[in-house]
Design a protein around this motif. Structure first.
Motif, PDB file in Angstrom:
ATOM      1  N   ILE A 278       0.726   4.961  -6.769  1.00 55.43           N
ATOM      2  CA  ILE A 278       0.826   4.362  -5.494  1.00 55.43           C
ATOM      3  C   ILE A 278       1.942   4.006  -4.691  1.00 55.43           C
ATOM      4  N   SER A 279       2.617   4.821  -5.751  1.00 58.10           N
ATOM      5  CA  SER A 279       4.436   4.056  -4.882  1.00 58.10           C
ATOM      6  C   SER A 279       4.192   5.654  -3.661  1.00 58.10           C
TER       7      SER A 279
ATOM      8  N   TRP B 178      -0.784  -2.145 -11.384  1.00 53.38           N
ATOM      9  CA  TRP B 178      -1.407  -3.326 -10.696  1.00 53.38           C
ATOM     10  C   TRP B 178      -3.103  -3.246 -10.051  1.00 53.38           C
ATOM     11  N   LEU B 179      -2.905  -4.103  -9.352  1.00 58.08           N
ATOM     12  CA  LEU B 179      -4.254  -5.091  -8.945  1.00 58.08           C
ATOM     13  C   LEU B 179      -4.841  -4.505  -7.357  1.00 58.08           C
ATOM     14  N   ASP B 180      -6.137  -4.350  -7.256  1.00 59.78           N
ATOM     15  CA  ASP B 180      -6.333  -3.909  -5.676  1.00 59.78           C
ATOM     16  C   ASP B 180      -7.200  -5.467  -5.475  1.00 59.78           C
ATOM     17  N   LEU B 181      -6.197  -5.541  -3.621  1.00 62.28           N
ATOM     18  CA  LEU B 181      -6.632  -6.409  -2.953  1.00 62.28           C
ATOM     19  C   LEU B 181      -7.906  -6.142  -2.492  1.00 62.28           C
TER      20      LEU B 181
ATOM     21  N   THR C 196       4.359   0.117  -1.941  1.00 60.86           N
ATOM     22  CA  THR C 196       3.044   0.912  -2.440  1.00 60.86           C
ATOM     23  C   THR C 196       2.243   1.215  -1.148  1.00 60.86           C
ATOM     24  N   THR C 197       1.479   1.458  -1.654  1.00 62.02           N
ATOM     25  CA  THR C 197      -0.675   1.325  -0.466  1.00 62.02           C
ATOM     26  C   THR C 197      -0.370   0.145  -0.427  1.00 62.02           C
ATOM     27  N   ALA C 198      -0.680  -0.133   0.772  1.00 60.10           N
ATOM     28  CA  ALA C 198      -1.110  -0.936   1.354  1.00 60.10           C
ATOM     29  C   ALA C 198      -2.463  -2.722   0.411  1.00 60.10           C
ATOM     30  N   ASN C 199      -2.842  -1.564   0.184  1.00 58.41           N
ATOM     31  CA  ASN C 199      -4.453  -2.991  -0.899  1.00 58.41           C
ATOM     32  C   ASN C 199      -3.430  -2.301  -1.895  1.00 58.41           C
ATOM     33  N   THR C 200      -2.409  -2.527  -2.820  1.00 62.69           N
ATOM     34  CA  THR C 200      -2.239  -2.577  -4.211  1.00 62.69           C
ATOM     35  C   THR C 200      -0.800  -3.411  -4.512  1.00 62.69           C
ATOM     36  N   ILE C 201      -0.715  -4.280  -5.366  1.00 63.63           N
ATOM     37  CA  ILE C 201      -0.136  -5.514  -5.816  1.00 63.63           C
ATOM     38  C   ILE C 201       0.270  -5.406  -6.966  1.00 63.63           C
TER      39      ILE C 201
END
Length: 482
Positions: free
Chosen positions: A120-121, A297-300, A144-149
């Motif tokens: 996701i980086s 990561w978690l998926d938003l 990272t991609t916008a929907n990941t944290i």
């Protein structure tokens, strides 16, 4: 009624029948009595299998007996940890800028290279104060991609920040009224893991509906309320110092030497509990190779990701309110409002746009936002200067800068190698009045702030210099939580 079945538990890699039965019994007991929700139970079981000794040593812990069972089976050779991952790292690390590479240890470089290989980086950067941490190094910036944290790329002390109040009072007060200023810190600050507040200046943040958004937040509201306006341990501080300002650089403040109050701390037990809870869930949901497991990561787009996003942002507001309580109480006691207040946070994730317009999630773990024109504070140590800075908006560095000098050595190394007499002599030479702290926070445990600043001239412009003089930190016996 919701249950945790054998299929759920088998995803943890349990291959021993007795352990599977025991896990199921304990898990469903906790679920039945509403002690924890399913995600939290599964996250704890995952962590237990990774480190059973940690759970076995917890007196009265809910999973203590399970941990002891796992340890006994491991000794019998009947439970072998299975390597599991549902995501692979990229084979090659994308290039990323490193500022002040000569000041950065190999462990931090290695951690950053691992982070940049996550699927996701998108981009990354390493600041000159960087040193090794959990998952992402301290001083690491990762888009990272916008929907990941990534909870561990935000950090345990969510939204830890700096706050500076500048008073229209002469810096000479540091010498002429030392005892008065010292007492103001003693009377209006509270340090330590168990520190609680007795009086409030403004607790209106707790009227916000955000405190009712999730079960996890609701469970922590009382703890957060009792700790409002307190400071942490480790490298957290509240200190008086002299701020040297040149003409025309800070609004309409004339050139001069001003009395200033600087604080550093974060979201206390509230943020720590949020980080612990959701990092475990992330590591259950996103299984990565061992070297990257703390970068889960978690998926938003999913419930747990949204919950973390709400909690993280609330922790940001709460951390700011903590600083405002301290500064406002001291200002009121002095009967002087500050001319100006500057603050910035780190240990956070922001939705931002890259230079090409790509939306990303930028994690700054121990890194200061330094977008074009953005003000911030970069501290040194208890006896070296800090600086008020203005960001230059360097997009290659993901609009970031260092968050301090950065540790030169670990706390363990500091206790083993540093001399208390030399530390005391340094403080006397710099005319520092110190309340609290220990060897591990001594100036010698940190990098040279002047070299760190020299390595990031492309990232920030220095506007003013802050020299600490009266410093309060947690008692030496307190466990560091920064």
């Amino acid at each position: 009624m919701e249950k945790i079945n054998n299929n759920d538990l088998s995803t943890l890699g349990i291959n021993e029948l007795e352990v599977l039965i025991s896990f199921g019994r304990v898990a469903n007991g906790l679920l039945k009595h509403n002690v924890m929700d399913k995600a939290d139970i599964m996250a704890n079981l995952e962590s237990l299998l990774n480190d059973p000794m940690e759970y076995a040593l917890r007196k009265g812990g809910k999973f203590k007996n399970l941990a002891e069972l796992v340890i006994s089976k491991q000794k019998e050779g009947k439970m072998i940890k299975q390597e599991r991952s549902n995501f692979r790292l990229k084979e090659a690390a994308t290039d990323f800028p490193i500022y002040g590479i000569e000041h950065i240890e190999m462990g931090a470089l290695s951690q950053m290279r691992t982070a940049i290989k996550l699927p996701i980086s998108v981009a990354g950067a390493l600041m000159p104060d960087a040193h090794q941490g959990y998952g992402l190094p301290i001083g690491g910036v990762l888009a990272t991609t916008a929907n990941t944290i990534i909870p561990f790329a935000v950090g345990v002390d969510i939204a830890c920040r700096m706050c500076l109040s500048i008073f229209d009072l002469p810096a000479q007060m540091l010498d002429n009224e030392t005892i008065k200023l010292q007492n103001l810190l003693l009377d209006h600050t509270n340090f330590g893991i168990g520190g609680v507040t007795k009086t409030y200046f403004d607790s209106s943040l707790f009227d916000s509906n955000s405190w009712n958004e999730t079960k996890m937040i609701r469970s922590l509201k009382n703890k957060a309320y009792t700790q409002l306006g307190t400071s942490g341990t480790g490298n957290h501080f509240v200190e008086w110092g002299a701020l040297t300002v040149a003409d025309g650089v800070l609004n309409d403040i004339p050139a001069g030497n001003y009395l200033a109050l600087l604080s550093h701390s974060g979201s206390r037990g509230f943020g720590g509990s949020i980080a612990n809870h959701y990092s475990k869930i992330a590591m259950t949901k996103t299984k990565l190779p061992d070297e990257a497991k703390h970068l889960a990561w978690l998926d938003l787009d999913k419930e747990e990701g949204q919950e973390y996003w709400i909690a993280m942002n609330l922790a940001g507001e709460y951390a700011s309110a903590n600083h405002h309580e301290i500064h406002n109480k001291i200002s009121k006691a002095m009967n002087h409002k500050p001319l100006m207040r500057i603050e910035n946070h780190h240990n956070f994730a922001w939705k931002e746009l890259l230079a090409d317009g790509t939306e990303v999630m930028v994690h700054r773990k121990g890194a200061t936002p330094a977008g074009k024109g953005v003000l911030g504070i970069i501290p040194g140590s208890m006896s070296t200067p800090g600086f008020v800075v203005r960001g230059k908006g360097n997009e290659t560095a993901l609009n970031s800068a260092s968050h301090g000098a950065g540790r030169l050595m670990s706390r363990t190394a500091a206790f083993k190698t540093l001399d208390k007499a030399a530390i005391a002599a340094n403080l006397i030479d710099k005319r520092i009045t110190l309340m609290g702290s220990d060897v591990d926070e001594s100036p010698m445990a940190y990098k040279d702030i002047h070299k760190v600043m020299a390595a990031q001239t492309d990232l920030v412009e220095v506007l003013a210099k802050f020299e600490p003089r009266i410093v309060r930190m947690a008692d030496p016996r307190e466990k560091p939580e920064d």
